[in-house]
Motif scaffolding. Structure first.
Motif, PDB file in Angstrom:
ATOM      1  N   HIS A 159     -21.048   0.096  13.182  1.00 62.77           N
ATOM      2  CA  HIS A 159     -21.037  -1.162  12.427  1.00 62.77           C
ATOM      3  C   HIS A 159     -20.267  -1.001  11.122  1.00 62.77           C
ATOM      4  CE1 HIS A 159     -23.577  -4.866  11.065  1.00 62.77           C
ATOM      5  NE2 HIS A 159     -22.284  -5.110  11.115  1.00 62.77           N
ATOM      6  N   LEU A 160     -20.537   0.109  10.435  1.00 67.19           N
ATOM      7  CA  LEU A 160     -19.830   0.371   9.182  1.00 67.19           C
ATOM      8  C   LEU A 160     -18.329   0.546   9.439  1.00 67.19           C
ATOM      9  CD1 LEU A 160     -19.735   1.030   6.156  1.00 67.19           C
ATOM     10  CD2 LEU A 160     -20.307   3.401   6.727  1.00 67.19           C
ATOM     11  N   GLY A 161     -17.977   1.256  10.523  1.00 67.47           N
ATOM     12  CA  GLY A 161     -16.558   1.448  10.819  1.00 67.47           C
ATOM     13  C   GLY A 161     -15.851   0.123  11.053  1.00 67.47           C
ATOM     14  N   ARG A 162     -16.493  -0.771  11.848  1.00 69.92           N
ATOM     15  CA  ARG A 162     -15.867  -2.079  12.081  1.00 69.92           C
ATOM     16  C   ARG A 162     -15.738  -2.858  10.784  1.00 69.92           C
ATOM     17  NH1 ARG A 162     -19.299  -1.745  16.594  1.00 69.92           N
ATOM     18  NH2 ARG A 162     -20.861  -3.054  15.550  1.00 69.92           N
ATOM     19  N   HIS A 163     -16.794  -2.752   9.958  1.00 67.78           N
ATOM     20  CA  HIS A 163     -16.746  -3.480   8.693  1.00 67.78           C
ATOM     21  C   HIS A 163     -15.623  -2.943   7.800  1.00 67.78           C
ATOM     22  CE1 HIS A 163     -18.354  -5.695   5.205  1.00 67.78           C
ATOM     23  NE2 HIS A 163     -18.004  -4.627   4.517  1.00 67.78           N
ATOM     24  N   LEU A 164     -15.508  -1.594   7.753  1.00 67.95           N
ATOM     25  CA  LEU A 164     -14.471  -1.007   6.903  1.00 67.95           C
ATOM     26  C   LEU A 164     -13.081  -1.405   7.385  1.00 67.95           C
ATOM     27  CD1 LEU A 164     -15.872   2.601   6.298  1.00 67.95           C
ATOM     28  CD2 LEU A 164     -15.897   0.670   4.724  1.00 67.95           C
ATOM     29  N   GLU A 165     -12.891  -1.407   8.713  1.00 66.68           N
ATOM     30  CA  GLU A 165     -11.581  -1.820   9.213  1.00 66.68           C
ATOM     31  C   GLU A 165     -11.301  -3.278   8.885  1.00 66.68           C
ATOM     32  OE1 GLU A 165     -11.121  -0.896  13.372  1.00 66.68           O
ATOM     33  OE2 GLU A 165      -9.829   0.780  12.783  1.00 66.68           O
ATOM     34  N   ARG A 166     -12.329  -4.119   9.132  1.00 67.52           N
ATOM     35  CA  ARG A 166     -12.140  -5.537   8.827  1.00 67.52           C
ATOM     36  C   ARG A 166     -11.929  -5.743   7.332  1.00 67.52           C
ATOM     37  NH1 ARG A 166     -16.358  -6.964  10.991  1.00 67.52           N
ATOM     38  NH2 ARG A 166     -17.724  -7.253   9.182  1.00 67.52           N
ATOM     39  N   ARG A 167     -12.730  -5.014   6.533  1.00 68.80           N
ATOM     40  CA  ARG A 167     -12.575  -5.143   5.086  1.00 68.80           C
ATOM     41  C   ARG A 167     -11.208  -4.637   4.645  1.00 68.80           C
ATOM     42  NH1 ARG A 167     -14.445  -8.322   1.536  1.00 68.80           N
ATOM     43  NH2 ARG A 167     -16.545  -8.021   2.404  1.00 68.80           N
ATOM     44  N   ARG A 168     -10.753  -3.530   5.261  1.00 64.09           N
ATOM     45  CA  ARG A 168      -9.441  -3.011   4.891  1.00 64.09           C
ATOM     46  C   ARG A 168      -8.355  -4.015   5.253  1.00 64.09           C
ATOM     47  NH1 ARG A 168      -7.679   2.859   6.886  1.00 64.09           N
ATOM     48  NH2 ARG A 168      -9.267   3.387   5.339  1.00 64.09           N
ATOM     49  N   ALA A 169      -8.481  -4.635   6.455  1.00 63.91           N
ATOM     50  CA  ALA A 169      -7.492  -5.636   6.843  1.00 63.91           C
ATOM     51  C   ALA A 169      -7.528  -6.829   5.894  1.00 63.91           C
ATOM     52  CB  ALA A 169      -7.747  -6.088   8.282  1.00 63.91           C
ATOM     53  N   GLU A 170      -8.767  -7.244   5.531  1.00 62.29           N
ATOM     54  CA  GLU A 170      -8.881  -8.376   4.606  1.00 62.29           C
ATOM     55  C   GLU A 170      -8.314  -8.017   3.236  1.00 62.29           C
ATOM     56  OE1 GLU A 170     -12.993  -9.193   4.609  1.00 62.29           O
ATOM     57  OE2 GLU A 170     -13.013 -10.179   6.574  1.00 62.29           O
ATOM     58  N   GLU A 171      -8.629  -6.789   2.794  1.00 57.09           N
ATOM     59  CA  GLU A 171      -8.124  -6.385   1.485  1.00 57.09           C
ATOM     60  C   GLU A 171      -6.604  -6.274   1.494  1.00 57.09           C
ATOM     61  OE1 GLU A 171     -10.159  -2.782   0.683  1.00 57.09           O
ATOM     62  OE2 GLU A 171     -12.026  -3.743   0.025  1.00 57.09           O
ATOM     63  N   LEU A 172      -6.071  -5.741   2.616  1.00 53.33           N
ATOM     64  CA  LEU A 172      -4.612  -5.652   2.690  1.00 53.33           C
ATOM     65  C   LEU A 172      -3.981  -7.035   2.724  1.00 53.33           C
ATOM     66  CD1 LEU A 172      -4.139  -2.695   5.209  1.00 53.33           C
ATOM     67  CD2 LEU A 172      -3.688  -2.689   2.748  1.00 53.33           C
TER      68      LEU A 172
END
Length: 990
Positions: free
Chosen positions: A598-611
């Motif tokens: 769950h954290l990994g998906r969130h980090l990827e999504r957050r990274r994509a959103e942040e980018l």
């Protein structure tokens, strides 16, 4: 008054027959004492409270009816028993007169009156007495043996000794009588006790015959005392089946000479008169009587008690089986607070057997902890102790953490056990295992907290911190960390650290950024393997945990490392540390893997959103910046030599002079509006871009407003997924071109002006040189004629002063002319310098010495400080000219009373000469002009000091011709310091 006397108890005296029957032996001893002392009266008496009991008597006071009582007060017996020593009085009358007799005191003897008496003498007077104490077996004084004469007399010494022996015989008789009395009294008292006790009492002799049988034995066995005494006890109370064992035991006692049951209580069987067999409790005591053993036994029927005990045992067995059959742990303590019951479940919970421990030791022995799993319960916090103290314990959570076993969580309920009258019999506690339920609740809470943390996080780092706190906090672990994995796989860096409240783990973890290489430490190992790593006990870790020593000091045992993966690979590592040994467990592993995913998906999504957000923000910032610029920015994709627009600035007026219509082909418009002379440059520029190479150029474009503009385009290609993009910017440089053209015109005009100034300067120098040269010959001639006139002229003539003026002024003109010619030569490069080794130290001292008279005229102090040896490679004439110019200026501009200091020394490869004066100084802003020809400082002009302004200019030219430099600076405290630096000759040269 005499002190109170200790006497035998009346009961003992009565039992001994001393109070109610004659004692012939004591009467005989009294008569013997009277005879030995030749006294008419003798008494044997005992003290009994306030009385004396006369047990034996001789003479007129003797009575055949036995003992009699008389008051003890004032008697001879009282005096002897009180003193504890013999009393011998030869003249009682005289003693009474002098006050030494404590009995009845009368007046002077008259008419036959007896002044001294004794209550036991029946009116006889005492003239003299001899009395001896009678002692009991313990040495206590019981009474006295006394002999009395009615007249004063002397006592015979031998008689007194014999009487004392008689007293000893009386003591023996009385002691024997008292011992007998004590024995009889004890026997009567024991008989009374035995008659009243509820237990049967039976005594037998060595043959087994009954010698004593109390009423309770009659009630228990049915035999009367008369029937029992003398009969074998085995026939009366021993069951037939036990009689052989009884007889063997009796024989063994007689043979060994020692009892085996003495003082012991035992349970056996007995039989009564009717043959009924029943259980009894037997206590046997063996003694020796007349050299043979005698046995005394107390017996009582324990049939009812045994029945109750057997019922209690059955109940206890049933209760123990019942308690051992239930899953809940049950423990109880007794009235003393000591463990009395542990059922099977409780023993399995604590991995111990029952132990009668004091309440203060329960928590430590049974490893009882608070709900946090870390804090050992205080003795008063243990649920059983709370119940024993009277508290109704409901739903108290307790953690049992036995070393070497996983901790378990229990729900404890406890009650005190009290009697109806309020007496505390103990307490009981029941513990229900809620480990699984609590673990499930914790896992649900971990999932919920992690989900909330991810939902509330504004950044990826906040999300990781929230998940770490959710897992470690809910699981009761000491600390947790999140390590960010380098995308290139080169290591991991700690971004987040969480520590349980109240714990100081600063020596082990913290917020500072720490980086481990791949395979180093727990997070590095997880990154290298891509798998979970669970270290059950760090002190025995075989993997070489990097921070093992710090973990041991912090009391940490278990460590867990979990990979956080994304679609593209490892994103980071979660690391957790616990103070106790933890087992991973399938459910915990599944939970942690799910949270990590769950954290990994969130980090990827957050990274994509942040980018995306960063890209959009950057684009907005770029657009804002571009909108403030006149430059035109663009991005094109080139496919097969065709330019396709991707992005362009919204305003192209800076390039084309007006906004472009929507959909305008920028490349076509550019080639349409480009200046014909610049088309080739533009085409070459485009060809470079199509080839994928950076390019820039400048060309002119005729704008939509009809204005021709210079444009400077430059672009850099980039490839993305096999596609060619070009990012470029075009700047309107028309103004720069106009300024460049204007600058060129100005530079040309300025260059022409500079050339004219140089011509004028050269002409001036030539004019000065010519004038100086042309003036030098006439001035020389004038000076020669003046000198001739001065030589021929009479000094007394009046015209001599005029000729001196002409000589002085012509000399000044000649020096001025020489200076101008020198400057002209130096400027033209024609000045002649003849360098040679020159001892600068001697040259300085010589110059100062030559100028000293001039200084003394101005009351100045001239000082030279020159190191030896100091050699320079210079023209000595020109160098002396430099020193003369500097000294002349210093003397000229220094007021009276001042000082001039000249120093010479070596600094590295340079010879340095300084001339410092205390003169009028120079304004700071005028120092840069000081070496300009014809310049004179404002202070010199104001002081009215004459000068041409050429001396320092010539000095500077000479110094620079030698490869040196000259500088001027203010002197501290006032004045000026001029410094000359020349290349020094190597040591030893010259």
């Amino acid at each position: 008054m005499f002190p109170a006397l200790r006497a035998p108890r009346p009961a003992v005296l009565c039992a001994a027959g001393l109070l109610d029957a004659p004692v012939p032996a004591l009467d005989r001893l009294a008569r013997l004492a009277a005879r030995l002392l030749e006294a008419p009266v003798a008494l044997v008496s005992l003290a009994d409270g306030r009385d004396q009991v006369v047990l034996g008597a001789a003479g007129p006071v003797a009575r055949p009816d036995g003992p009699r009582r008389a008051p003890l007060r004032g008697s001879i017996c009282e005096r002897v028993t009180a003193a504890g020593a013999p009393l011998v009085v030869t003249d009682a009358w005289n003693a009474a007169r002098t006050g030494t007799w404590n009995g009845t005191r009368a007046g002077a003897r008259a008419g036959g009156e007896r002044p001294v008496g004794d209550p036991a003498l029946s009116g006889l007077g005492v003239g003299a007495c001899a009395a001896f104490p009678l002692r009991g077996p313990g040495g206590e004084v019981l009474g006295a043996l006394c002999a009395v004469d009615t007249e004063p007399r002397e006592w015979d010494r031998n008689g007194l000794e014999s009487a004392e022996d008689v007293a000893a015989m009386a003591e023996t008789e009385i002691a024997s009588r008292l011992a007998t009395g004590e024995a009889l009294l004890s026997a009567r008292r024991l008989r009374g006790v035995l008659d009243r006790v509820h237990d049967a009492f039976v005594s037998i002799d060595a043959t087994g015959a009954v010698t004593e049988w109390n009423p309770a034995a009659t009630r228990l066995f049915g035999w009367s005392r008369e029937e029992a005494v003398g009969r074998p006890v085995s026939e009366l109370i021993v069951p037939p089946r036990l009689r052989p064992a009884y007889h063997r035991g009796l024989r063994r006692i007689l043979e060994t000479g020692g009892p085996t049951l003495a003082g012991r209580r035992t349970e056996t069987a007995a039989v009564d008169r009717d043959g009924r067999e029943f259980p009894v409790e037997l206590a046997v005591q063996a003694d020796l009587g007349h050299g043979e053993p005698v046995f005394h036994a107390f017996l009582h029927d324990i049939g009812a008690r045994r029945a109750v005990r057997e019922q209690l045992e059955r109940d206890r067995t049933f209760l123990a089986a019942l308690l051992d059959g239930i899953e809940a742990g049950v423990a109880a303590c007794d009235a003393d607070g000591r463990i009395a019951l542990f059922n099977r479940a409780m023993r399995e919970i604590h991995h111990v057997t029952e132990q009668p421990l004091d309440a203060r030791d329960w928590a430590g022995t049974y490893h009882l902890f608070a709900p946090d799993g870390h804090t050992l319960l205080r003795p008063e916090e243990v649920p059983l102790a709370r119940a024993f103290a009277g508290e109704q314990v409901e739903g108290s959570q307790v953690v049992v953490a036995v070393p070497g076993f996983p901790p378990r969580r229990f729900l404890a309920n406890g009650r005190p056990i009290d009697t109806p009258d309020g007496r505390r019999l103990g307490a009981v506690v029941v513990m229900h295992d809620i480990t699984g339920r609590h673990r499930a609740e914790v896992m649900r809470a971990v999932q919920q907290d992690a989900a909330e943390a991810l939902a509330d996080a504004a950044t990826a780092e906040e999300a990781a911190a929230g998940v770490v706190a959710a897992i470690a906090g809910r699981m009761g672990w000491a600390c947790g960390e999140y390590w960010h994995a380098d995308p290139g796989g080169n290591g991991v860096t700690r971004l987040v650290s969480w520590t349980a409240p109240g714990r100081d783990l600063s020596a082990f973890t913290g917020d500072e950024r720490v980086t481990f290489g791949a395979g180093v430490g727990l997070p590095g190992l997880v990154q290298a393997t891509g798998r979970d790593v669970w270290i059950r006990d760090l002190p025995s870790d075989p993997l070489g945990f990097v921070r093992r020593e710090a973990a041991a000091r912090a009391g940490l045992h278990t460590a867990a490392g979990l990979p956080v993966r994304g679609a593209q690979g490892l994103l980071g590592v979660l690391a957790f540390f616990a103070e106790r040994v933890e087992e991973p467990g399938d459910d915990l592993g599944t939970l942690l893997d799910g949270v990590c995913a769950h954290l990994g998906r969130h980090l990827e999504r957050r990274r994509a959103e942040e980018l995306a957000l960063a890209l959009e923000t950057s684009r907005r910032h770029i657009d804002q910046i571009v909108s403030q610029l006149s430059d035109f920015m663009w991005t094109y994709e080139i496919t097969g030599g065709v330019f396709r627009r991707v992005h362009t600035s919204s305003d192209a007026s800076g390039m084309f002079g007006a906004p472009l219509p929507e959909g305008t082909d920028l490349v076509a418009l550019m080639f349409e509006r480009i200046h014909p002379e610049d088309r080739a440059a533009a085409e070459a520029y485009m060809d470079e871009l199509v080839a994928g190479r950076p390019a820039e150029t400048e060309f002119r474009i005729v704008g939509l407003d009809g204005v021709t503009r210079w444009v400077w385009p430059r672009a850099r290609p980039r490839r993305e997924g096999g596609r060619l993009f070009v990012d470029g910017i075009a700047t309107d440089v028309t103004e720069q071109h106009r300024l460049a053209e204007e600058r060129e015109r100005l530079l040309a005009r300025e260059q022409a002006q500079v050339d004219r100034l140089r011509d004028l300067d050269r002409m001036k120098d030539e004019l000065v040189a010519v004038v100086s040269h042309e003036l030098r010959s006439p001035i020389g001639a004038i000076r020669g004629y003046v000198e001739m006139l001065l030589d021929d002229l009479d000094p007394a003539a009046g015209r001599r002063a005029l000729i001196d003026v002409a000589d002085r002024e012509s000399g000044h003109l000649q020096r001025l002319t020489d200076d101008l010619l020198d400057l002209a030569r130096f400027d033209a490069g024609r000045a002649v310098i003849d360098p040679r080794p020159v001892p600068l130290d001697r040259l300085v001292r010589t110059a100062v010495g030559d100028h000293r008279p001039e200084g003394e005229r101005g009351r100045l102090t001239l000082t030279a400080e020159a190191a030896e040896p100091l050699t320079v490679h210079a023209d000595p004439v020109r160098l002396r000219q430099v020193l003369d110019n500097l000294l002349s200026n210093a003397i000229r501009y220094t007021p009276e009373g001042g000082a001039v200091l000249v120093t010479a020394g070596r600094e590295g490869d340079e010879a340095v000469v300084t001339v410092a004066d205390t003169g009028i100084g120079i304004p700071a802003e005028q120092y840069p002009q000081l070496f300009t020809r014809f310049f004179r400082a404002s202070t010199a002009r104001e002081a009215g000091t004459k000068g041409t302004g050429l001396g320092l200019a010539i000095t500077k030219a000479i110094v620079e011709a030698h490869g040196g430099v000259i500088t001027a600076a203010p002197r501290e405290g006032g004045g000026t310091v001029l410094t000359v630096r020349l290349p020094a000759a190597p040591p030893g040269q010259g």
